[in-house]
Design a protein around this motif. Sequence first.
Motif, mmCIF file in Angstrom:
data_model
loop_
_atom_site.group_PDB
_atom_site.id
_atom_site.type_symbol
_atom_site.label_atom_id
_atom_site.label_comp_id
_atom_site.label_asym_id
_atom_site.label_seq_id
_atom_site.Cartn_x
_atom_site.Cartn_y
_atom_site.Cartn_z
ATOM 1 N N LEU A 198 3.818 -4.050 -0.535
ATOM 2 C CA LEU A 198 2.401 -4.011 -0.879
ATOM 3 C C LEU A 198 2.063 -5.136 -1.847
ATOM 4 C CD1 LEU A 198 1.997 -0.158 -1.419
ATOM 5 C CD2 LEU A 198 1.425 -1.485 0.623
ATOM 6 N N LYS A 199 0.837 -5.616 -1.737
ATOM 7 C CA LYS A 199 0.362 -6.674 -2.616
ATOM 8 C C LYS A 199 -0.927 -6.223 -3.292
ATOM 9 C CE LYS A 199 2.376 -10.370 0.201
ATOM 10 N NZ LYS A 199 3.144 -9.444 1.042
ATOM 11 N N GLU A 200 -1.245 -6.913 -4.367
ATOM 12 C CA GLU A 200 -2.470 -6.621 -5.102
ATOM 13 C C GLU A 200 -3.683 -6.640 -4.158
ATOM 14 O OE1 GLU A 200 -5.026 -8.486 -8.848
ATOM 15 O OE2 GLU A 200 -3.373 -9.603 -7.947
ATOM 16 N N LYS A 201 -4.523 -5.637 -4.278
ATOM 17 C CA LYS A 201 -5.762 -5.455 -3.507
ATOM 18 C C LYS A 201 -5.528 -4.927 -2.090
ATOM 19 C CE LYS A 201 -8.483 -8.767 -6.190
ATOM 20 N NZ LYS A 201 -9.372 -9.937 -6.156
ATOM 21 N N ASP A 202 -4.277 -4.587 -1.762
ATOM 22 C CA ASP A 202 -4.045 -3.911 -0.486
ATOM 23 C C ASP A 202 -4.746 -2.552 -0.500
ATOM 24 O OD1 ASP A 202 -2.625 -5.852 0.793
ATOM 25 O OD2 ASP A 202 -0.647 -4.974 0.439
ATOM 26 N N VAL A 203 -5.141 -2.100 0.698
ATOM 27 C CA VAL A 203 -5.856 -0.834 0.840
ATOM 28 C C VAL A 203 -5.028 0.108 1.720
ATOM 29 C CG1 VAL A 203 -7.967 0.298 1.616
ATOM 30 C CG2 VAL A 203 -8.077 -1.992 0.593
ATOM 31 N N LEU A 204 -4.808 1.323 1.233
ATOM 32 C CA LEU A 204 -4.052 2.343 1.959
ATOM 33 C C LEU A 204 -4.974 3.472 2.388
ATOM 34 C CD1 LEU A 204 -0.947 2.547 -0.403
ATOM 35 C CD2 LEU A 204 -0.935 1.650 1.934
ATOM 36 N N LYS A 205 -4.727 3.999 3.590
ATOM 37 C CA LYS A 205 -5.411 5.194 4.070
ATOM 38 C C LYS A 205 -4.376 6.088 4.746
ATOM 39 C CE LYS A 205 -9.514 5.118 5.791
ATOM 40 N NZ LYS A 205 -10.693 4.894 6.679
ATOM 41 N N PHE A 206 -4.659 7.390 4.763
ATOM 42 C CA PHE A 206 -3.699 8.351 5.287
ATOM 43 C C PHE A 206 -4.377 9.282 6.286
ATOM 44 C CE2 PHE A 206 -2.559 7.089 1.002
ATOM 45 C CZ PHE A 206 -1.278 6.594 1.203
ATOM 46 N N GLY A 207 -3.799 9.359 7.488
ATOM 47 C CA GLY A 207 -4.376 10.205 8.523
ATOM 48 C C GLY A 207 -5.800 9.789 8.828
ATOM 49 N N PHE A 208 -6.664 10.796 9.029
ATOM 50 C CA PHE A 208 -8.075 10.532 9.311
ATOM 51 C C PHE A 208 -8.949 10.701 8.073
ATOM 52 C CE2 PHE A 208 -6.605 12.409 13.521
ATOM 53 C CZ PHE A 208 -6.236 11.168 14.016
ATOM 54 N N SER A 209 -8.304 10.787 6.902
ATOM 55 C CA SER A 209 -9.056 10.938 5.662
ATOM 56 C C SER A 209 -9.909 9.701 5.403
ATOM 57 C CB SER A 209 -8.094 11.154 4.483
ATOM 58 O OG SER A 209 -8.793 11.128 3.256
ATOM 59 N N SER A 210 -11.113 9.916 4.883
ATOM 60 C CA SER A 210 -11.998 8.793 4.566
ATOM 61 C C SER A 210 -11.639 8.145 3.235
ATOM 62 C CB SER A 210 -13.452 9.273 4.522
ATOM 63 O OG SER A 210 -13.619 10.247 3.505
ATOM 64 N N ARG A 211 -10.714 8.727 2.503
ATOM 65 C CA ARG A 211 -10.339 8.156 1.206
ATOM 66 C C ARG A 211 -9.539 6.868 1.397
ATOM 67 N NH1 ARG A 211 -9.265 12.638 -3.481
ATOM 68 N NH2 ARG A 211 -10.971 14.029 -2.906
ATOM 69 N N GLU A 212 -9.891 5.874 0.599
ATOM 70 C CA GLU A 212 -9.171 4.608 0.575
ATOM 71 C C GLU A 212 -8.579 4.430 -0.815
ATOM 72 O OE1 GLU A 212 -12.098 1.690 1.605
ATOM 73 O OE2 GLU A 212 -11.688 1.916 3.751
ATOM 74 N N TYR A 213 -7.375 3.879 -0.864
ATOM 75 C CA TYR A 213 -6.677 3.668 -2.125
ATOM 76 C C TYR A 213 -6.405 2.171 -2.277
ATOM 77 C CZ TYR A 213 -5.827 8.704 -1.812
ATOM 78 O OH TYR A 213 -5.975 10.062 -1.705
ATOM 79 N N VAL A 214 -7.037 1.556 -3.277
ATOM 80 C CA VAL A 214 -6.878 0.129 -3.525
ATOM 81 C C VAL A 214 -5.817 -0.066 -4.598
ATOM 82 C CG1 VAL A 214 -8.037 -2.011 -4.200
ATOM 83 C CG2 VAL A 214 -9.298 -0.244 -2.940
ATOM 84 N N LEU A 215 -4.820 -0.901 -4.316
ATOM 85 C CA LEU A 215 -3.720 -1.138 -5.242
ATOM 86 C C LEU A 215 -4.040 -2.319 -6.155
ATOM 87 C CD1 LEU A 215 -0.782 -0.484 -6.106
ATOM 88 C CD2 LEU A 215 -0.041 -2.182 -4.415
ATOM 89 N N LEU A 216 -4.062 -2.046 -7.453
ATOM 90 C CA LEU A 216 -4.291 -3.078 -8.462
ATOM 91 C C LEU A 216 -3.315 -2.849 -9.614
ATOM 92 C CD1 LEU A 216 -8.209 -3.017 -8.558
ATOM 93 C CD2 LEU A 216 -6.788 -4.739 -7.429
ATOM 94 N N HIS A 217 -3.305 -3.781 -10.573
ATOM 95 C CA HIS A 217 -2.482 -3.596 -11.771
ATOM 96 C C HIS A 217 -3.294 -3.978 -12.995
ATOM 97 C CE1 HIS A 217 -1.929 -7.950 -11.743
ATOM 98 N NE2 HIS A 217 -1.470 -7.865 -10.499
ATOM 99 N N GLU A 218 -2.652 -3.939 -14.173
ATOM 100 C CA GLU A 218 -3.427 -4.064 -15.408
ATOM 101 C C GLU A 218 -4.022 -5.454 -15.591
ATOM 102 O OE1 GLU A 218 0.480 -5.666 -16.894
ATOM 103 O OE2 GLU A 218 -0.205 -4.257 -15.387
ATOM 104 N N SER A 219 -3.513 -6.448 -14.880
ATOM 105 C CA SER A 219 -4.052 -7.803 -14.996
ATOM 106 C C SER A 219 -5.044 -8.136 -13.891
ATOM 107 C CB SER A 219 -2.901 -8.823 -14.964
ATOM 108 O OG SER A 219 -1.992 -8.569 -16.009
ATOM 109 N N SER A 220 -5.297 -7.202 -13.005
ATOM 110 C CA SER A 220 -6.174 -7.475 -11.869
ATOM 111 C C SER A 220 -7.630 -7.616 -12.303
ATOM 112 C CB SER A 220 -6.082 -6.342 -10.838
ATOM 113 O OG SER A 220 -4.782 -6.195 -10.339
ATOM 114 N N ASP A 221 -8.369 -8.400 -11.527
ATOM 115 C CA ASP A 221 -9.818 -8.478 -11.689
ATOM 116 C C ASP A 221 -10.418 -7.236 -11.031
ATOM 117 O OD1 ASP A 221 -12.484 -8.995 -11.775
ATOM 118 O OD2 ASP A 221 -12.404 -10.828 -10.560
#
Length: 207
Positions: free
Chosen positions: A166-189
């Motif tokens: 995974l890389k910064e700003k990648d987006v994860l989704k699981f199954g048919f859930s509408s929830r999206e999870y954006v991966l960031l860290h403490e130095s991210s914009d």
Amino acid sequence: RHDERRRENRQRADGDFENPEFGQQGDGTETPVEKDQPNFELSGALVEDTNTFRGVVIKYNEPPEARIPKRRWRLYPFKNDEPLPVMYIHRQSAYLLGRQRKIADIPIDHPSCSKQHAVFQYRLVAFTRADGTSGRRVRPYIIDLGSGNGTYLNNQRIDPQRYYELKEKDVLKFGFSSREYVLLHESSDTTEVDERPEDEDDEGLDE
């Protein structure tokens, strides 16, 4: 007595799952507890010597290269473009995602998601620096545990039982859930996710 403890755990878990401060631990010190109180921040399911946790067989064991990251990674969840509480995911080497709250580090409640759906795993891996020398660093990975409806990385379904870096700003989704999870860290914009920047020391980075 065992049944009483399980009943107490279930009651505590049912009351705590909406805690917006997921994964936060105050100053990081541990205080002794008297009656073997359950800790709902870290399930510990993935670091057990056996493949069973709380009476449930775990589909996953951490690899030998598992490490706790120095970089403070975070997941920024969204539901229909509405931001949800930030998840701090740098305090252990792996996080189990799934519908089975009894063992999941990050519960995902959508009915299309599997009880043990995926694992967010940090791994110590080799890399080549710009000057050609070799080094090692801790990087985040996702692995789908053979879920029925899949795990999606940037809207592409990933193959099961395989690590994807995974890389910064990648987006994860699981199954048919509408929830999206954006991966960031403490130095991210974080302006794109409407979060205020926080004053944290940018220390111990893996790069």
